[in-house]
Design an enzyme around this catalytic site. Structure first.
Site, PDB file in Angstrom:
ATOM      1  N   ILE A   1       0.816  -1.210   0.000  1.00 33.10           N
ATOM      2  CA  ILE A   1       0.000   0.000   0.000  1.00 33.10           C
ATOM      3  C   ILE A   1       0.856   1.269   0.000  1.00 33.10           C
ATOM      4  CG2 ILE A   1      -1.732   1.312   1.295  1.00 33.10           C
ATOM      5  CD1 ILE A   1      -2.828  -1.188  -0.025  1.00 33.10           C
TER       6      ILE A   1
ATOM      7  N   ASP B   1      -3.757  -4.997  13.614  1.00 34.05           N
ATOM      8  CA  ASP B   1      -2.725  -5.503  12.696  1.00 34.05           C
ATOM      9  C   ASP B   1      -1.422  -5.669  13.472  1.00 34.05           C
ATOM     10  OD1 ASP B   1      -1.792  -6.435  10.307  1.00 34.05           O
ATOM     11  OD2 ASP B   1      -1.438  -4.471   9.416  1.00 34.05           O
TER      12      ASP B   1
END
Length: 518
Positions: A127, A283
């Site tokens: 990303i 995460d």
């Protein structure tokens, strides 16, 4: 044309790694599976072949595999374990592209934004990538910062791949009942949401700011400060954090960090974020966690990358806390009752059967150190049980399941003898007392006091307005209600008098019969 080329490439990867055989076998078409795989050598396990195929399809499919690995209620254990090994192995994009993105976002030359800027990225993922720099603030202070830059051209690529995923999910649902049970379209929709959240860097900055406020009084974890004058959809600038990656255990030992305390602190941080705040870092893999060895913050966690955040409502928190507390007390009947009360299982489910199933899963794992306890295995067996009882896995708990597995991995790495149950039990019991105790009542009254203070002076006027409101309609409603009540009374009277008459008739009949007999 591009879409069809991409679809053709995906089909070629599917055939190369024998995923067609995997799908056909899953659809109970094993004869056809043997035909289409004739002449191909498919020695590797199915989970490994799926992982390798996703890696070849690119970073978007890698991300999809990572999200899919958390759905252990949908996948076989061997496939979920392999997908959990997926990592973003993406080469960095050129520094001049990062510089162009920064200058376009802030509409200024790079030299006017930063005092210094390191063109070589320190981290790169699917990303975004990160560069170190120094920034002069309005006060004149120079701060060391980290600059996160979104990978260019991501949105069109993501949308194309998501379109293909939706199309394939539709095919799967139409092809087989088993595929419909796996809910492929819901999984793709879930992935779509997570991916678009990660693409919005301002959202990530806001997540970090919220976590930083929540964790401020805990003194166990450091969250980087965001510099809001330099936050944009494609670029965010944050405080540079320096620490030792948590995976470098030997280096932490050499620095004198107490690993056992670090493991306990990790459990405390997790349960605080989940049950106190309902807002948790979702995460928490080792790449996003460091440990500070600076003298003033020695031994504290450092959290990074806030693109994926989990949230829980008050109902979710209370339900989970009661479940955990019941687990720790081995009150499996209460666990079964909670599942039925929440509506997660069909209402006709027998409590004793569900209780026995939960006991069978959990009892063998108590009183063991973490080195002998696999939370992943407990979850896996619970999910298998859930399928048998048709338990609906709630979407908001998917990230929590993933984070629990990450916590298990960190705990094993730092202290194999950590007893997760006994570490968490006092925290949860204390939290439950706080939820129902007098302090909670005082807190609720304090929070609602501004509303009550505004409402009480207005209460007489509100009552007066209500009493005067729509008098004609109210009278009509009242007349209609009275008329209906009169009709009901007449009907009841008729029934009563009919019943009395019938009873009197029976009495008279009995008298007549007896007179005739005697």
């Amino acid at each position: 044309m591009t879409r069809y080329l991409r679809a053709a490439f995906i089909v070629w990867i599917v055939l190369r790694y024998g995923l067609d055989e995997l799908v056909l076998s899953g659809f109970r078409l094993r004869g056809l599976a043997r035909v289409v795989t004739f002449g191909r050598k498919l020695d590797a396990p199915r989970g490994r072949r799926l992982r390798m195929a996703l890696e070849h399809l690119g970073p978007i499919f890698v991300k999809f595999g990572q999200v899919l690995s958390t759905r252990r209620d949908l996948l076989p254990a061997d496939v979920a374990d392999e997908l959990a090994l997926l990592q973003d192995r993406v080469p960095p994009f050129p520094p001049q592209v990062a510089v162009a993105t920064i200058e376009r976002a802030f509409r200024r030359p790079l030299a006017e934004i930063f005092e210094t800027f390191e063109h070589e990225p320190v981290a790169s993922a699917s990303i975004a990538q990160v560069h170190f720099a120094t920034l002069r603030l309005r006060s004149g202070e120079v701060r060391e910062v980290a600059v996160k830059v979104l990978r260019p051209g991501m949105l069109p690529v993501i949308e194309k791949d998501l379109d293909l995923m939706r199309m394939m999910a539709g095919w799967m649902e139409r092809a087989s009942y088993d595929a419909r049970r796996l809910k492929p379209r819901e999984v793709v929709a879930e992935f779509d949401k997570y991916l678009h959240d990660e693409l919005d860097l301002v959202r990530e900055a806001a997540n970090a700011a919220q976590l930083r406020r929540n964790m401020a009084g805990l003194n166990l974890v450091l969250i980087p400060e965001m510099f809001w004058d330099y936050c944009h959809d494609e670029v965010i600038v944050m405080e540079r954090m320096e620490g030792v990656p948590i995976s470098q255990v030997e280096r932490l030992k050499t620095a004198g960090v107490d690993l056992k305390q670090l493991a306990r602190d990790g459990v405390t941080i997790f349960f605080t974020q989940v049950f106190r705040d309902g807002f948790f870092h979702a995460d928490m893999h080792p790449g996003n966690i460091q440990v500070s060895i600076a003298p003033e913050t020695f031994g504290r966690y450092i959290s990074l990358d806030f693109g994926i955040i989990g949230t829980l409502t008050e109902y979710d928190k209370e339900y989970l806390a009661q479940n955990f507390t019941a687990f720790f007390r081995r009150d499996y009947k209460r666990v079964a009752e909670l599942h039925i009360e929440s509506g997660w299982v069909p209402p006709g489910t027998r409590v004793d059967e569900l209780e026995a199933a939960v006991r069978t899963v959990c009892e063998p794992y108590f009183d063991r150190p973490l080195k002998e306890l696999s939370l992943g295995m407990v979850l896996m067996r619970l999910f298998q049980t859930s399928r048998r009882f048709q338990v609906e896995i709630q979407p908001q708990l998917v990230l929590l399941q993933k984070t629990l597995l990450n916590i298990e991995g960190l705990g094993r790495q730092l202290d194999p003898d950590l007893d997760l149950w006994s570490t968490a039990k006092p925290f949860l019991e204390r939290w439950m007392v706080d939820q129902v105790g007098p302090q909670r009542l005082l807190d609720e009254l304090r929070d609602q006091a501004p509303r009550y203070a505004k409402l009480l002076p207005e209460l007489p006027l509100l009552v007066q307005r209500f009493l005067k409101q729509r008098p004609d309609q109210d009278r009509a409603d009242l007349r209609e209600l009275l008329a209906e009540q009169k009709r009901t009374n007449r009907l009841l009277q008729g029934l009563v008098w009919g019943g009395v008459g019938f009873a009197l008739g029976l009495i008279v009949m009995q008298i007549v019969i007896r007179v005739r007999l005697f």
